[in-house]
Design a protein around this motif. Structure first.
Motif, PDB file in Angstrom:
ATOM      1  N   ARG B 324     -34.762  51.283  18.206  1.00  0.00           N
ATOM      2  CA  ARG B 324     -34.058  51.058  19.578  1.00  0.00           C
ATOM      3  C   ARG B 324     -35.230  50.402  20.406  1.00  0.00           C
ATOM      4  NH1 ARG B 324     -30.115  55.516  21.632  1.00  0.00           N
ATOM      5  NH2 ARG B 324     -28.490  55.261  20.373  1.00  0.00           N
ATOM      6  N   VAL B 325     -34.805  49.785  21.602  1.00  0.00           N
ATOM      7  CA  VAL B 325     -35.888  49.308  22.523  1.00  0.00           C
ATOM      8  C   VAL B 325     -36.453  50.564  23.028  1.00  0.00           C
ATOM      9  CG1 VAL B 325     -36.076  48.224  24.622  1.00  0.00           C
ATOM     10  CG2 VAL B 325     -34.566  47.215  22.993  1.00  0.00           C
ATOM     11  N   ASN B 326     -37.777  50.657  22.862  1.00  0.00           N
ATOM     12  CA  ASN B 326     -38.706  51.736  23.428  1.00  0.00           C
ATOM     13  C   ASN B 326     -38.397  52.964  22.673  1.00  0.00           C
ATOM     14  OD1 ASN B 326     -39.488  50.323  25.916  1.00  0.00           O
ATOM     15  ND2 ASN B 326     -37.664  51.099  27.038  1.00  0.00           N
ATOM     16  N   GLN B 327     -37.668  52.907  21.482  1.00  0.00           N
ATOM     17  CA  GLN B 327     -37.629  53.949  20.517  1.00  0.00           C
ATOM     18  C   GLN B 327     -38.134  53.480  19.358  1.00  0.00           C
ATOM     19  OE1 GLN B 327     -34.098  56.167  20.838  1.00  0.00           O
ATOM     20  NE2 GLN B 327     -34.117  56.110  22.802  1.00  0.00           N
ATOM     21  N   PRO B 328     -39.518  53.180  19.133  1.00  0.00           N
ATOM     22  CA  PRO B 328     -40.097  52.527  18.026  1.00  0.00           C
ATOM     23  C   PRO B 328     -39.855  53.278  16.606  1.00  0.00           C
ATOM     24  CG  PRO B 328     -41.800  53.038  19.345  1.00  0.00           C
ATOM     25  CD  PRO B 328     -40.682  53.252  20.092  1.00  0.00           C
ATOM     26  N   PHE B 329     -39.755  52.752  15.572  1.00  0.00           N
ATOM     27  CA  PHE B 329     -40.124  53.784  14.346  1.00  0.00           C
ATOM     28  C   PHE B 329     -41.591  53.826  13.813  1.00  0.00           C
ATOM     29  CE2 PHE B 329     -39.055  53.485   9.311  1.00  0.00           C
ATOM     30  CZ  PHE B 329     -39.263  54.856   9.449  1.00  0.00           C
ATOM     31  N   LYS B 330     -41.906  55.119  13.871  1.00  0.00           N
ATOM     32  CA  LYS B 330     -43.312  55.366  13.807  1.00  0.00           C
ATOM     33  C   LYS B 330     -43.575  56.055  12.470  1.00  0.00           C
ATOM     34  CE  LYS B 330     -44.769  55.632  18.474  1.00  0.00           C
ATOM     35  NZ  LYS B 330     -45.416  56.298  19.625  1.00  0.00           N
ATOM     36  N   PHE B 331     -44.490  55.296  11.517  1.00  0.00           N
ATOM     37  CA  PHE B 331     -44.789  56.035  10.287  1.00  0.00           C
ATOM     38  C   PHE B 331     -46.254  55.826   9.897  1.00  0.00           C
ATOM     39  CE2 PHE B 331     -44.518  52.063   7.844  1.00  0.00           C
ATOM     40  CZ  PHE B 331     -44.076  51.167   8.495  1.00  0.00           C
ATOM     41  N   ASP B 332     -46.977  56.546   9.214  1.00  0.00           N
ATOM     42  CA  ASP B 332     -48.218  56.437   8.867  1.00  0.00           C
ATOM     43  C   ASP B 332     -49.036  55.225   9.848  1.00  0.00           C
ATOM     44  OD1 ASP B 332     -50.269  56.339   6.962  1.00  0.00           O
ATOM     45  OD2 ASP B 332     -49.722  54.774   5.817  1.00  0.00           O
ATOM     46  N   GLY B 333     -49.188  55.655  11.055  1.00  0.00           N
ATOM     47  CA  GLY B 333     -50.131  55.020  12.027  1.00  0.00           C
ATOM     48  C   GLY B 333     -49.392  53.662  12.376  1.00  0.00           C
ATOM     49  N   TYR B 334     -48.240  53.174  11.770  1.00  0.00           N
ATOM     50  CA  TYR B 334     -47.725  51.874  12.076  1.00  0.00           C
ATOM     51  C   TYR B 334     -46.551  52.363  12.854  1.00  0.00           C
ATOM     52  CZ  TYR B 334     -49.812  49.827   8.085  1.00  0.00           C
ATOM     53  OH  TYR B 334     -50.913  49.319   7.277  1.00  0.00           O
ATOM     54  N   ALA B 456     -29.686  38.961  12.687  1.00  0.00           N
ATOM     55  CA  ALA B 456     -31.001  39.064  12.267  1.00  0.00           C
ATOM     56  C   ALA B 456     -31.809  39.984  13.490  1.00  0.00           C
ATOM     57  CB  ALA B 456     -31.973  37.774  12.143  1.00  0.00           C
ATOM     58  N   SER B 457     -32.861  40.610  12.916  1.00  0.00           N
ATOM     59  CA  SER B 457     -33.530  41.654  13.887  1.00  0.00           C
ATOM     60  C   SER B 457     -34.871  41.089  14.002  1.00  0.00           C
ATOM     61  CB  SER B 457     -33.503  43.038  13.405  1.00  0.00           C
ATOM     62  OG  SER B 457     -32.075  43.432  13.278  1.00  0.00           O
ATOM     63  N   GLY B 458     -35.345  40.816  15.265  1.00  0.00           N
ATOM     64  CA  GLY B 458     -36.852  40.483  15.186  1.00  0.00           C
ATOM     65  C   GLY B 458     -37.623  41.626  15.383  1.00  0.00           C
ATOM     66  N   LEU B 459     -38.388  42.183  14.707  1.00  0.00           N
ATOM     67  CA  LEU B 459     -39.234  43.585  14.836  1.00  0.00           C
ATOM     68  C   LEU B 459     -40.716  43.143  15.021  1.00  0.00           C
ATOM     69  CD1 LEU B 459     -37.569  45.721  11.944  1.00  0.00           C
ATOM     70  CD2 LEU B 459     -36.926  45.614  14.493  1.00  0.00           C
ATOM     71  N   THR B 460     -41.343  43.857  15.903  1.00  0.00           N
ATOM     72  CA  THR B 460     -42.727  43.919  15.907  1.00  0.00           C
ATOM     73  C   THR B 460     -43.446  45.007  15.118  1.00  0.00           C
ATOM     74  OG1 THR B 460     -42.868  42.435  17.958  1.00  0.00           O
ATOM     75  CG2 THR B 460     -45.072  44.141  17.460  1.00  0.00           C
ATOM     76  N   VAL B 461     -44.302  44.481  14.133  1.00  0.00           N
ATOM     77  CA  VAL B 461     -44.969  45.393  13.405  1.00  0.00           C
ATOM     78  C   VAL B 461     -46.658  45.939  14.302  1.00  0.00           C
ATOM     79  CG1 VAL B 461     -46.061  46.074  11.210  1.00  0.00           C
ATOM     80  CG2 VAL B 461     -44.065  44.628  11.354  1.00  0.00           C
ATOM     81  N   ARG B 462     -46.668  47.112  14.528  1.00  0.00           N
ATOM     82  CA  ARG B 462     -47.804  47.365  15.395  1.00  0.00           C
ATOM     83  C   ARG B 462     -48.574  48.667  14.658  1.00  0.00           C
ATOM     84  NH1 ARG B 462     -49.043  46.792  20.891  1.00  0.00           N
ATOM     85  NH2 ARG B 462     -48.949  44.545  21.281  1.00  0.00           N
ATOM     86  N   LYS B 463     -49.862  48.533  14.769  1.00  0.00           N
ATOM     87  CA  LYS B 463     -50.692  49.546  14.406  1.00  0.00           C
ATOM     88  C   LYS B 463     -52.064  49.456  15.161  1.00  0.00           C
ATOM     89  CE  LYS B 463     -53.672  50.660  10.331  1.00  0.00           C
ATOM     90  NZ  LYS B 463     -53.470  50.767   8.926  1.00  0.00           N
ATOM     91  N   ASP B 464     -52.462  50.478  15.801  1.00  0.00           N
ATOM     92  CA  ASP B 464     -53.547  50.269  16.684  1.00  0.00           C
ATOM     93  C   ASP B 464     -54.438  51.704  16.388  1.00  0.00           C
ATOM     94  OD1 ASP B 464     -55.535  49.763  18.393  1.00  0.00           O
ATOM     95  OD2 ASP B 464     -54.439  49.031  19.943  1.00  0.00           O
ATOM     96  N   ARG B 465     -55.317  51.421  15.516  1.00  0.00           N
ATOM     97  CA  ARG B 465     -56.344  52.755  15.163  1.00  0.00           C
ATOM     98  C   ARG B 465     -57.562  52.714  16.215  1.00  0.00           C
ATOM     99  NH1 ARG B 465     -54.053  55.187  11.621  1.00  0.00           N
ATOM    100  NH2 ARG B 465     -53.794  54.832   9.502  1.00  0.00           N
ATOM    101  N   THR B 466     -57.554  51.777  17.179  1.00  0.00           N
ATOM    102  CA  THR B 466     -58.501  51.879  18.217  1.00  0.00           C
ATOM    103  C   THR B 466     -58.313  52.600  19.470  1.00  0.00           C
ATOM    104  OG1 THR B 466     -58.085  49.831  19.291  1.00  0.00           O
ATOM    105  CG2 THR B 466     -59.471  49.530  17.121  1.00  0.00           C
ATOM    106  N   LEU B 467     -56.916  52.850  19.607  1.00  0.00           N
ATOM    107  CA  LEU B 467     -56.653  53.445  20.924  1.00  0.00           C
ATOM    108  C   LEU B 467     -57.253  54.725  21.274  1.00  0.00           C
ATOM    109  CD1 LEU B 467     -52.645  52.955  21.171  1.00  0.00           C
ATOM    110  CD2 LEU B 467     -54.397  52.270  22.625  1.00  0.00           C
TER     111      LEU B 467
END
Lengths: 183, 550
Positions: B324-334, B456-467
Motif C-alpha cells: 500500500r502507499v507508505n507501506q512498502p514491501f521490504k525484503f532482503d534490503g529491497y 496494472a500496478s506501477g511499483l518502484t523498486v528501491r534499494k539503498d545500502r548507502t543510507l
C-alpha cells in the motif's frame, strides 16, 4: 638540521601529498566512470561472461545457454510488435541455414508474449531456429535489455563478443555469425 | 626553508608567526601589530610554506579557502541551472534522439540550447561530479593543512607566555597583585571547570579545547557523506527502478537478481461518504472521489541458489504481501512501493457466434487476451479457430494486420468460423469497432458480448545500502557543528611579575561575553587587575578618528 634530514623530510612530504592526491583523484575518476557507463544501456559489457539461463521453446524443449558452449550463440531478443525485429527474422533464418553446420546457434528470445502469437508468427515466417519465450522477463532483466531488437553475440567460450541494438541487415548478420563461429 | 628558532629556545616550523611555545612574535610585521592574529594560533598554514614541485602547487591550490568557496558557488549555480527545465529522467522519452526532440518541441530554442549544453542530465555529467570531487579534495586538503599545525601548536603551548604575546591579546590587564592572587585565581578557575596548569610564577587555565576541532569533525562528516553518494554509482548499492505489473502477471524484479513477483490484484478504494464516512461527504461533493487505499497484493518468489533465470519451475514462494502507499514491501534490503496504477486494461473478451439472418446463437466463447487459445468449440459442434491475434491492432501493412505493442489495448482477431451450416468455414477479421469479411459475405458473425478488464500496478523498486553511511556522515557533520558552535575554547594566562604586579590575558575562539563573565567571577575572588577589551578600545578609537575626520 642536517641537509640529509631536510631532504628526507621534503621527499616524505612529496610522497605523502602525491599519495593523498592520487587516492582522491582515483576515487573521483571511478565515480565519473561509473556514472557515465551507468547512463548507457548495458551493464553487461563486451567481454563479460554471458549470464546463463534456461528457457523452453515452442516444442517444449528447454534450452540452456551453457549447453551451447563450444558453439557461437546468436541471442536475439524480439517481439511481434517490434517492426525491425520482424524485418530481420527472415534474414536470420536464411543465415542460420548457412552457419548452423559451422557451429553457430540462434536462440530467439521472445519477450513475454503468448504461445499463440509466437507460434502463429513462427509458422507464418517459416522460422527454422528455436524460439524461446521469456515469460517473466527474467532473462531480459538479467541481460538488461532495453530497446528491441537487441542481439547478444556469445562466442564459443561463453563470453559476450558484441552487443547489437537495432535492426541488422542480412549482411550484418552474416558478419556477426562469422565473428562467433568456432575456429 | 629553515626552522625558526625563537628567543625562548623553541624550534618552530617555517612560516610560523607566533612561537608555538611562548607566543613571541617571530617576524617584524607581527611585532608591529596591536593585536595578535590568533586564528590558527599564529601557526603556518602548511601549504604556504612549501611551494616548489607541481604536487605542492596542486596541493596549495586545493588548500585555499577561496578556491573551496568558489567551487561551492559554481556548484550552487550549476545545481540551480539544472532545476530550470526537467532533467531527462523526468521527461516522457527514453532514447537519445527522442529526448533531444522533446526539449526542442516543448521548450523551443531554450530547450535546444539546454540540451546541447548537457544541462538535461546535469547531476550525472562528468563535470558536475568532477566539481563535487574537487570540493571533496578541497575539504580534505584544506582541513589537513590547518588541523595539523593547530593541533601541534595547542599541544606544544607553554604555561608561561612572553609578555609581548600577552599584551597583544584582546583581553589584557596589568596591575598590582597580592601574594595569594595566583593561588586564589587557580582555585576559582578550577571551580569554573578550567584545566589549570602552573609553572613557576604563572598559570594557564584552559577549557573546551575540543571546540577547536569542530570544523574538522564537520568536514569528516561531509567527506563520509560524499563517499556514500559515490557508492550509489557502484552496482549493488543503489537501485531505483520502475516495475509495471498487471493482475495475474509474474515478472522478474529489475535489478533484484533471483527475485520474481506475481501480482494477485490491484485495488483502489474510495470513500463512499456514507455511514461512518459521512465526514468525508463534503470533500467528496467538492472533488468527486476521494481515494482511501491503493493496494497491490503480491507474491514474492525466489529462484533458489544455483537455479537459472527462466527456470520458473523451481521458484519458491517467499512471502505474500499487500503493498500500500507508505507501506512498502521490504525484503532482503529491497523495498517495493505502490507508486502508480492503470485501471481497466482488457483481459478477456466474450463473443456469441450468431447467424446473421436469424440472429440465432450457436453459443458463447471467451478469448483470453493474454494467452489466447487456438480453437474454441461450441455446444452445437461449431468451431471458432483463431488464425491471428493482434493485441494492439494498428492497421494493415501489405495486407498483414499489425500490432503496435504487446498490450491488448485494441485487440484484433482473425478467425475462421465453422458451423454445421457452413462446413467449409468463413473468415472474419474482428476489431472493437468493426468486422471485416475479407473473403466475401459470411452467414455467421461473432457478436461482441462483454469484456473483462484488469489493472496494472506501477511499483518502484528501491534499494539503498548507502543510507547508513549517509546517516553516519550527517551525524558526524552535526556533531562537528555542535562542537564548534556551542562550545568555546577559552584560555587565561596569568603571571606574577618579579615586582609583584599581575599580567593577565584571555582568549576565546568565540563568545567573548562568556569569557569576560568567567573572568569577572575570578576577579571577585582573587582581586585581579582590571582588564580591557583591546578590540573594543581599537574600534572606539577608530570611530573617534573617523568622526574627527568628518
Amino acid at each position: 638540521m642536517s641537509m640529509e634530514k631536510k631532504r628526507n623530510k621534503k621527499q616524505n612530504r612529496t610522497i605523502m601529498r602525491t599519495a593523498i592526491l592520487l587516492l582522491l583523484i582515483a576515487a573521483i575518476g571511478y565515480t565519473i566512470y561509473n556514472s557515465v557507463t551507468a547512463g548507457e544501456v548495458e551493464v553487461l559489457k563486451v567481454g563479460d561472461q554471458a549470464p546463463d539461463f534456461t528457457l523452453t521453446d515452442l516444442n517444449g524443449e528447454s534450452h540452456k545457454l551453457s549447453e551451447y558452449e563450444g558453439q557461437g550463440v546468436f541471442l536475439n531478443f524480439w517481439g511481434t510488435w517490434c517492426e525491425p525485429c520482424v524485418r530481420e527474422m527472415p534474414a536470420m533464418a536464411s543465415q542460420y541455414d548457412v552457419y548452423r553446420e559451422q557451429g553457430v546457434q540462434i536462440l530467439a528470445v521472445n519477450i513475454a508474449q503468448s504461445n499463440f502469437e509466437v507460434e502463429t508468427f513462427a509458422r507464418q515466417y517459416g522460422l527454422n531456429f528455436p524460439i524461446v519465450i521469456d515469460r517473466d522477463k527474467s532473462v531480459m532483466t538479467a541481460y538488461n535489455i532495453r530497446p528491441l531488437p537487441t542481439t547478444m553475440l556469445v562466442n564459443p567460450e561463453g563470453k559476450i563478443e558484441r552487443i547489437v541494438t537495432g535492426e541488422m541487415t542480412e549482411q550484418d548478420i552474416a558478419g556477426f555469425m562469422e565473428e562467433i563461429k568456432p575456429e | 626553508m629553515d626552522k625558526l628558532l625563537c628567543k625562548c629556545g623553541h624550534e618552530n616550523p617555517p612560516g610560523t608567526v607566533l612561537c608555538e611555545s611562548c607566543g613571541r612574535p617571530l617576524n617584524e610585521q607581527e611585532e608591529n601589530k596591536e593585536l595578535a592574529d590568533m586564528r590558527y594560533e599564529g601557526t603556518a598554514r602548511r601549504s604556504q610554506t612549501y611551494n616548489k614541485s607541481v604536487i605542492d602547487k596542486i596541493w596549495n591550490f586545493f588548500s585555499s579557502v577561496k578556491i573551496g568557496v568558489s567551487i561551492i558557488i559554481i556548484l550552487l549555480i550549476a545545481a540551480a541551472l539544472g532545476t530550470i527545465l526537467p532533467q531527462q529522467q523526468y521527461v516522457p522519452a527514453n532514447t537519445e534522439a527522442t529526448i533531444e526532440a522533446y526539449y526542442t518541441d516543448i521548450y523551443g530554442t531554450v530547450g535546444t540550447v539546454y540540451h546541447a549544453l548537457g544541462f538535461h542530465d546535469m547531476y550525472n555529467s562528468f563535470w558536475f561530479i568532477g566539481l563535487v570531487g574537487m570540493l571533496a579534495i578541497s575539504l580534505i586538503i584544506a582541513s589537513l593543512d590547518r588541523f595539523v599545525p593547530l593541533y601541534r601548536s595547542l599541544k606544544n603551548q607553554r604555561v608561561l607566555r612572553h609578555p609581548s604575546f600577552m599584551r597583544k591579546q584582546r583581553i589584557y590587564g596589568h596591575g598590582p597583585g597580592q601574594e595569594d592572587t595566583l593561588q586564589k585565581a587557580e582555585e576559582k578557575l578550577s571551580e569554573l571547570k578550567y584545566k589549570v596548569s602552573t609553572d613557576k610564577n604563572g598559570l594557564l587555565a584552559e577549557k573546551g579545547r575540543f571546540s577547536r576541532w569542530g570544523p574538522y569533525v564537520n568536514h569528516i562528516g561531509l567527506i563520509i557523506f560524499l563517499f556514500g553518494v559515490m557508492l550509489r554509482m557502484i552496482p549493488g548499492f543503489y537501485v531505483d527502478e520502475t516495475l509495471w505489473i498487471r493482475e495475474g502477471e509474474t515478472r522478474a524484479i529489475p535489478d533484484a537478481p533471483g527475485y520474481v513477483l506475481e501480482s494477485k490484484g490491484f485495488t483502489l478504494e474510495t470513500y463512499t461518504g456514507e455511514g461512518e464516512q459521512e465526514k468525508f461527504g463534503e470533500a467528496i461533493e467538492r472533488v468527486g472521489t476521494v481515494a482511501k487505499n491503493y493496494q497491490t497484493d503480491v507474491v514474492l518468489y525466489k529462484i533458489p541458489e544455483g537455479a537459472l533465470p527462466g527456470d520458473t519451475d523451481e521458484m519458491e514462494v517467499v512471502e505474500e504481501y499487500p503493498i500500500r502507499v507508505n507501506q512498502p514491501f521490504k525484503f532482503d534490503g529491497y523495498a517495493l512501493y505502490q507508486m502508480d496504477f492503470r485501471q481497466d486494461e482488457f483481459s478477456t473478451m466474450s463473443f456469441a457466434l450468431e447467424n446473421k439472418e436469424t440472429g440465432d446463437s450457436s453459443g458463447d466463447l471467451t478469448i483470453d487476451l493474454v494467452n489466447p487459445e487456438t480453437n474454441y468449440e461450441l455446444a452445437d459442434g461449431s468451431v471458432v479457430e483463431l488464425l491471428g491475434y493482434y493485441p494492439d491492432f494498428s492497421g494493415f501493412e501489405n495486407g498483414e494486420p499489425q500490432t503496435a505493442s504487446p498490450l491488448p489495448k485494441n485487440p484484433g482477431f482473425l478467425v475462421k468460423m465453422t458451423t454445421p451450416d457452413t462446413p467449409d468455414g468463413e473468415t472474419s477479421f474482428i476489431t472493437i469497432q468493426n468486422t471485416v469479411e475479407p473473403l466475401g459475405d459470411n452467414d455467421y458473425k461473432l457478436a461482441f458480448q462483454s469484456v473483462e478488464t484488469r489493472d496494472a500496478s506501477g511499483l518502484t523498486v528501491r534499494k539503498d545500502r548507502t543510507l547508513p553511511i549517509l546517516g553516519l556522515g550527517g551525524l558526524i557533520f552535526m556533531i562537528g557543528v555542535a562542537q564548534g558552535m556551542y562550545f568555546n575554547h577559552r584560555r587565561f594566562w596569568i603571571q606574577q611579575q618579579q615586582d609583584g604586579s599581575i599580567l593577565l590575558a584571555g582568549h576565546t575562539n568565540k563568545n567573548w561575553f562568556g569569557l569576560k563573565k568567567d573572568l569577572d567571577q575570578v576577579n571577585e575572588h582573587a582581586s585581579l587587575p582590571a582588564y580591557r577589551d583591546q578590540q573594543e578600545d581599537l574600534e572606539a578609537q577608530e570611530k573617534r578618528e573617523g568622526e574627527q575626520l568628518t
